[in-house]
Design a protein around this motif. Structure first.
Motif, PDB file in Angstrom:
ATOM      1  N   PHE A 118       5.666  17.147   4.792  1.00 22.43           N
ATOM      2  CA  PHE A 118       5.497  15.736   5.161  1.00 22.43           C
ATOM      3  C   PHE A 118       6.394  15.333   6.319  1.00 22.43           C
ATOM      4  O   PHE A 118       5.967  14.589   7.213  1.00 22.43           O
ATOM      5  N   SER A 119       7.612  15.807   6.332  1.00 24.21           N
ATOM      6  CA  SER A 119       8.579  15.375   7.346  1.00 24.21           C
ATOM      7  C   SER A 119       8.257  15.890   8.746  1.00 24.21           C
ATOM      8  O   SER A 119       8.920  15.508   9.709  1.00 24.21           O
TER       9      SER A 119
ATOM     10  N   SER B   2      11.121  10.886  11.088  1.00 25.84           N
ATOM     11  CA  SER B   2      12.362  10.602  10.359  1.00 25.84           C
ATOM     12  C   SER B   2      12.365   9.218   9.717  1.00 25.84           C
ATOM     13  O   SER B   2      13.189   8.935   8.853  1.00 25.84           O
ATOM     14  N   GLY B   3      11.451   8.366  10.188  1.00 22.63           N
ATOM     15  CA  GLY B   3      11.449   6.981   9.728  1.00 22.63           C
ATOM     16  C   GLY B   3      12.314   6.071  10.573  1.00 22.63           C
ATOM     17  O   GLY B   3      12.381   4.875  10.336  1.00 22.63           O
ATOM     18  N   GLY B   4      12.954   6.634  11.602  1.00 23.68           N
ATOM     19  CA  GLY B   4      13.869   5.846  12.411  1.00 23.68           C
ATOM     20  C   GLY B   4      13.210   4.962  13.450  1.00 23.68           C
ATOM     21  O   GLY B   4      13.849   4.039  13.968  1.00 23.68           O
ATOM     22  N   SER B   5      11.946   5.234  13.763  1.00 23.30           N
ATOM     23  CA  SER B   5      11.217   4.429  14.746  1.00 23.30           C
ATOM     24  C   SER B   5       9.911   3.946  14.141  1.00 23.30           C
ATOM     25  O   SER B   5       9.224   4.712  13.459  1.00 23.30           O
TER      26      SER B   5
ATOM     27  N   LEU C 152       0.838  -1.188   0.000  1.00 20.04           N
ATOM     28  CA  LEU C 152       0.000   0.000   0.000  1.00 20.04           C
ATOM     29  C   LEU C 152       0.877   1.244   0.000  1.00 20.04           C
ATOM     30  O   LEU C 152       1.955   1.250   0.596  1.00 20.04           O
ATOM     31  N   SER C 153       0.388   2.279  -0.668  1.00 19.76           N
ATOM     32  CA  SER C 153       1.060   3.580  -0.669  1.00 19.76           C
ATOM     33  C   SER C 153       0.076   4.638  -0.202  1.00 19.76           C
ATOM     34  O   SER C 153      -1.134   4.509  -0.406  1.00 19.76           O
ATOM     35  N   CYS C 154       0.615   5.687   0.398  1.00 18.54           N
ATOM     36  CA  CYS C 154      -0.199   6.823   0.816  1.00 18.54           C
ATOM     37  C   CYS C 154       0.551   8.096   0.431  1.00 18.54           C
ATOM     38  O   CYS C 154       1.631   8.367   0.959  1.00 18.54           O
ATOM     39  N   ALA C 155      -0.043   8.843  -0.490  1.00 17.10           N
ATOM     40  CA  ALA C 155       0.568  10.089  -0.954  1.00 17.10           C
ATOM     41  C   ALA C 155       0.060  11.251  -0.112  1.00 17.10           C
ATOM     42  O   ALA C 155      -1.152  11.433   0.047  1.00 17.10           O
ATOM     43  N   PHE C 156       0.994  12.044   0.392  1.00 18.65           N
ATOM     44  CA  PHE C 156       0.709  13.175   1.292  1.00 18.65           C
ATOM     45  C   PHE C 156       0.898  14.475   0.526  1.00 18.65           C
ATOM     46  O   PHE C 156       1.882  14.627  -0.221  1.00 18.65           O
TER      47      PHE C 156
ATOM     48  N   ARG D 108       8.743   5.027   4.944  1.00 22.70           N
ATOM     49  CA  ARG D 108       8.381   6.321   4.368  1.00 22.70           C
ATOM     50  C   ARG D 108       9.533   6.838   3.531  1.00 22.70           C
ATOM     51  O   ARG D 108      10.702   6.543   3.808  1.00 22.70           O
ATOM     52  N   ASP D 109       9.185   7.653   2.544  1.00 27.76           N
ATOM     53  CA  ASP D 109      10.166   8.335   1.710  1.00 27.76           C
ATOM     54  C   ASP D 109       9.838   9.814   1.801  1.00 27.76           C
ATOM     55  O   ASP D 109       8.884  10.286   1.145  1.00 27.76           O
ATOM     56  N   ASN D 110      10.585  10.552   2.615  1.00 24.20           N
ATOM     57  CA  ASN D 110      10.275  11.965   2.827  1.00 24.20           C
ATOM     58  C   ASN D 110      10.545  12.813   1.577  1.00 24.20           C
ATOM     59  O   ASN D 110      10.000  13.904   1.441  1.00 24.20           O
ATOM     60  N   ALA D 111      11.354  12.319   0.670  1.00 22.98           N
ATOM     61  CA  ALA D 111      11.590  13.045  -0.583  1.00 22.98           C
ATOM     62  C   ALA D 111      10.401  12.913  -1.534  1.00 22.98           C
ATOM     63  O   ALA D 111      10.170  13.777  -2.374  1.00 22.98           O
ATOM     64  N   LYS D 112       9.639  11.815  -1.372  1.00 21.85           N
ATOM     65  CA  LYS D 112       8.484  11.570  -2.246  1.00 21.85           C
ATOM     66  C   LYS D 112       7.156  11.827  -1.549  1.00 21.85           C
ATOM     67  O   LYS D 112       6.089  11.593  -2.126  1.00 21.85           O
TER      68      LYS D 112
END
Length: 125
Positions: free
Chosen positions: A29-30, A54-57, A20-24, A72-76
């Motif tokens: 986003f970050s 950050s995606g670290g946890s 699944l993907s979720c576009a923000f 998560r991909d904060n660039a996307k």
């Protein structure tokens, strides 16, 4: 205004996988912790997985631990939910959500400010 749009749901056989993907959009986003929840017919909305800014946890419900992975991909501006070894009991509408005040992840739906419309996942046994 924050908008969340889920995609990637569908019909899969038990033991299969879906991503699944979720576009923000609409904000930075970050600055948001993100989560996935699910709701089956006649049942309460339940926590599935969450991830820090950050995606670290990350955190997971016991029912999906070891089978699902949130990332998560904060660039996307996108959060993902990789679902493996799917079971019939995973059938539900899956919704992503954004929590503005949280740096770390949270599993409480009351902490989330914004919700997507959801994507249907159906697992046939």
């Amino acid at each position: 205004q924050v908008q969340l749009v889920e995609s990637g749901g569908g019909l899969v056989q038990a033991g299969g996988s879906l991503r699944l993907s979720c576009a923000f959009s609409g904000s930075i986003f970050s600055l948001y912790a993100m989560g996935w929840f699910r709701q089956a017919p006649g049942k309460e909305r339940e926590f599935v997985a969450a991830i820090s800014r950050s995606g670290g946890s990350t955190g997971y419900a016991d029912s999906v631990k070891g089978r699902f992975t949130i990332s998560r991909d904060n660039a996307k501006n996108t959060v993902y939910l990789q679902m493996n070894s799917l079971k019939a009991e995973d059938t539900a509408v899956y919704l992503c959500a954004a929590a503005q005040r949280w740096t770390d992840y949270t599993g409480s739906r009351n902490d989330y400010n914004y919700w997507g419309q959801g994507t249907q996942v159906t697992v046939s046994s």
